[in-house]
Design a protein around this motif. Sequence first.
Motif, PDB file in Angstrom:
ATOM      1  N   HIS A  29       1.334  -1.163   0.143  1.00  0.00           N
ATOM      2  CA  HIS A  29      -0.331  -0.497  -0.342  1.00  0.00           C
ATOM      3  C   HIS A  29       1.019   0.723   0.155  1.00  0.00           C
ATOM      4  N   GLU A  31       0.869   5.470  -1.656  1.00  0.00           N
ATOM      5  CA  GLU A  31      -0.497   7.023  -1.637  1.00  0.00           C
ATOM      6  C   GLU A  31      -0.672   6.840  -3.283  1.00  0.00           C
ATOM      7  N   ARG A  32       0.288   6.671  -4.010  1.00  0.00           N
ATOM      8  CA  ARG A  32       0.202   7.313  -5.490  1.00  0.00           C
ATOM      9  C   ARG A  32       1.424   6.580  -5.632  1.00  0.00           C
ATOM     10  N   LEU A  33       0.737   6.263  -7.538  1.00  0.00           N
ATOM     11  CA  LEU A  33       1.853   5.372  -8.176  1.00  0.00           C
ATOM     12  C   LEU A  33       1.277   6.153  -9.518  1.00  0.00           C
ATOM     13  N   THR A  47      -1.592  -2.321 -10.478  1.00  0.00           N
ATOM     14  CA  THR A  47      -1.271  -1.433  -9.752  1.00  0.00           C
ATOM     15  C   THR A  47      -2.810  -1.221  -9.058  1.00  0.00           C
ATOM     16  N   ALA A  53      -2.892   1.689  -4.188  1.00  0.00           N
ATOM     17  CA  ALA A  53      -2.663   2.787  -5.002  1.00  0.00           C
ATOM     18  C   ALA A  53      -3.978   3.567  -3.853  1.00  0.00           C
ATOM     19  N   TYR A  56      -3.539   7.944  -9.032  1.00  0.00           N
ATOM     20  CA  TYR A  56      -2.867   7.678 -10.158  1.00  0.00           C
ATOM     21  C   TYR A  56      -2.520   8.898 -10.685  1.00  0.00           C
ATOM     22  N   ASP A 187       5.056   8.325  -2.179  1.00  0.00           N
ATOM     23  CA  ASP A 187       4.973   7.696  -3.973  1.00  0.00           C
ATOM     24  C   ASP A 187       5.914   6.408  -4.688  1.00  0.00           C
TER      25      ASP A 187
END
Length: 304
Positions: A29, A31-33, A47, A53, A56, A187
Amino acid sequence: MSNSVPHIVQYQGSKRNLASKILQYMPQHFERLVEPFAGMAAITIATALQKRAGCYIINDLNAPLVSVIESAVNNPTELISQYSTVWSEQFCYELGSIDHYYKVRDDFNHGAKTPANMLYLLARCVKGSVRYDSFGNFNQSPDKRRNGTSPKTLKPNVYAISYYLKGHSSFYSKDYREILDMAQPGDIVYMDPPYQGVSSTRDPRYLSGIVFDDFVKALDSLNKRGVDFLVSYDGICGEKQYGKELPTDLELEKVMLRAGLSSQSLLLGKKEITYEALYISRGLQQNPKPFLPIQQTLFDTVAL
């Protein structure tokens, strides 16, 4: 997992078949891809299916390509409907389906760069390979053996992609460095830059490659800012090595992922296995090593 990852259309260079191996090096887990060289966003989609995430960033310098993904995510019904119209026209076009492809390609190059037209060209062109001439015109030829992905096949994949990404995704068509500037600690950045073996500023058939030194500086900046990342870069096919290795002073771990038999070698009557390099930033190296199925060879994971 690779076979269960939905995809919009065949795309040369897609990491869909390597997604399960690449994701083993990401946290469960985060925050952001961020994907600065998304292509058809196979890693983002994989993902999202695992709900790793919260959101994105999908970017590619090829704006019409990004428009296809954005339409699939935000307006799936409209994209399927418009694609169905373009795709079906080839069967009633008076000059035949091949000439229909060239008509759509001409329309696209003269300004009709709609997501449906781009998707049809991708679905129908040779090897799903995006190629442009020196004037920026799409110039890939049609695959004469097939008619492209049918709307019936496309539909469930598009709706699945929309289900997992809608409301959680931002879309851009910017220089990769602008996207990397947006990345923050927490990220994960996944990068699959234009393949060094075929992409360069001297070859007008492809979108321009990236400048190696500039790319290294961008990776160094991510390190200094504490942003974790993964990079698919060079590789090996048979006895040949493709691409220039990333410098050791970036302190990246390099693993080799088995990508399967080379399609190009098969055409030449050879059976050569391709291995693609994955570079792992310092923060991700601290995670426990992934479980590796027994059928994978030792070479799949050996650090070079």
